[in-house]
Design an enzyme around this catalytic site. Structure first.
Site, PDB file in Angstrom:
ATOM      1  N   HIS A 181       0.852  -1.179   0.000  1.00 57.45           N
ATOM      2  CA  HIS A 181       0.000   0.000   0.000  1.00 57.45           C
ATOM      3  C   HIS A 181       0.889   1.230   0.000  1.00 57.45           C
ATOM      4  CE1 HIS A 181      -3.064   2.943   1.243  1.00 57.45           C
ATOM      5  NE2 HIS A 181      -3.944   2.066   0.818  1.00 57.45           N
TER       6      HIS A 181
ATOM      7  N   ASP B 149      -7.979  -4.506  -0.433  1.00 56.35           N
ATOM      8  CA  ASP B 149      -8.469  -4.959  -1.743  1.00 56.35           C
ATOM      9  C   ASP B 149      -8.291  -6.458  -1.939  1.00 56.35           C
ATOM     10  OD1 ASP B 149      -9.100  -2.304  -2.719  1.00 56.35           O
ATOM     11  OD2 ASP B 149      -6.949  -1.978  -2.807  1.00 56.35           O
TER      12      ASP B 149
END
Length: 430
Positions: free
Chosen positions: A308, A366
């Site tokens: 991320h 996700d």
């Protein structure tokens, strides 16, 4: 006691200046560079704005190193366990959790705005039958300003509140209608006897000719996804909403701009990419081959759902949603189980691999949210739409905060010019 400052020297001009430090409640301080140009004759250069704070905000706090996410000071883990999406929306908008009466009033207000203008529904027929739902969302949300003139004066606090409520209330209806139109089914009107998430699922999947039963596990799973995606500090789409709003654009147009930004595969499309990756791997026995490709610097292949831009630790949202994945797929016993098995094995291998550990490539939200949405029967082209419904609460909270910020200015980044120096227009030969 003197205010803390940073001394800056321009080695090219010899100019030296003192820039004040701005301290927040938590996290590193910011260097106030507003006078950098006048004092030093220079600007900052920061592609992607990774070292630039564009505003002061009291809404969301992220500590990427520690894996911490707070909404208005409340840990995301506690909100995910004890709250619901509308309560979280209230918290983001107003800064405090509502009491029982405030929550009842807020629910009532949202319910009163769930329907959309019938003229706006006819707007859908202007799209091709196979239009992507996100394309429809951009157009329809932007068109709200053509139907609701009574809440577009951004200088009026009452107008701002009405438009905020309308956007949160109408987004599920607009989203469900986008899906229904794309598959040729009749629109389903909202049913105000249902909760926010139940209502959306019904508008998505019910048809007039058949009774619709709502699965409570599905509601719980989608409620969790909404909460985890409600806000995430100054990400690309939130920054887009703020930038558009800084010009005085109405909130419907600004949120439509945010939806357009969210549509990008590097932002809102990551969970869809995870499903494509898991389907490509196909079998847990193939995982080692794909991991090797991801580690090969000469191969452009990358594993989706790992790492991320902000979190350099395990994404706190991923820990929460992973548990929901287990619960939902165990309850369903569905065909989605093979994908989850691949995901679990891929996570295990990657977390034990020195390559991923050294680069802090942990699973992000996700990685699991796409599996949940797939298990709920939501098609791939609606994944980002789900994200948009949830993030609307954060976009509007950020917009309202910005409208009350006395330091707010129209966004106007500077640049380092690298084109040709001044030159004269060549004279043509007579």
């Amino acid at each position: 006691m003197a205010e803390p400052t940073v001394t800056v020297t321009n080695n090219e001009t010899g100019k030296t200046g003192e820039l004040p430090l701005i301290k927040g409640t938590m996290g590193p301080p910011g260097i106030d560079i507003r006078k950098l140009g006048s004092q030093m004759g220079a600007f900052t250069y920061d592609p992607g704005f990774m070292s630039t704070a564009s505003c002061r905000s009291a809404i969301t706090y992220i500590d990427g190193e520690a894996g911490v996410l707070l909404y208005r000071g409340y840990p995301i883990e506690q909100l995910a366990e004890h709250s619901n999406f509308l309560e979280v929306s209230y918290l983001l908008l107003y800064g405090e959790l509502p009491n029982e009466q405030e929550m009842e009033d807020f629910n009532s207000i949202i319910l009163s705005h769930t329907m959309i203008h019938e003229g706006l529904r006819r707007f859908y027929t202007g799209f091709r039958h196979d239009a992507h739902p996100m394309a429809i969302m951009v157009g329809v949300v932007g068109a709200l300003s053509a139907f609701y003139h009574d809440s577009t004066d951004v200088a009026d606090p009452v107008h701002r509140a009405i438009s905020a409520h309308r956007l949160i209330a109408k987004m599920p209806t607009i989203a469900a209608d986008s899906y229904k139109y794309s598959i040729g089914q009749p629109f389903m009107y909202p049913q105000n006897s249902l909760g926010y998430v139940e209502n959306f699922l019904r508008m998505m999947f019910a048809i007039p000719s058949t009774p619709f039963e709502i699965n409570p596990i599905a509601v719980q799973a989608l409620e969790l996804i909404f909460i985890l995606h409600a806000d995430h500090e100054q990400n690309a789409s939130t920054s887009t909403v703020r930038l558009a709003s800084s010009s005085g654009a109405n909130p419907f147009a600004s949120v439509a701009a945010g939806i357009a930004c969210l549509w990008g595969p590097a932002h809102g499309g990551a969970n869809e990419a995870v499903i494509h990756m898991l389907e490509e791997i196909e079998d847990p026995k193939q995982i080692a081959k794909f991991v090797a490709r991801a580690k090969d610097k000469n191969d452009s292949y990358r594993l989706m759902g790992f790492g991320h831009r902000i979190y350099k630790n395990y994404d706190p949202r991923a820990k929460i949603i992973r548990q929901m994945c287990h619960s939902l797929l165990r309850e369903q016993g569905s065909e989605n189980q093979p994908l989850f098995e691949i995901a679990m094995e891929l996570e295990r291998i990657a977390l034990e691999d020195d390559y991923f550990q050294a680069r802090k490539l942990y699973p992000n939200v996700d990685f699991y949210s796409g599996i949940i949405l797939r298990a709920l029967g939501i098609p791939l082209n609606m994944f980002t739409v789900i994200f948009a419904i949830a993030r609307t609460a954060g976009w509007i909270a950020q917009w309202m905060e910005m409208m009350e910020d006395e330091e707010q200015r129209i966004g106007r980044p500077r640049q380092v010019y690298i084109g040709e120096a001044k030159r004269d227009y060549p004279r043509r030969q007579e």
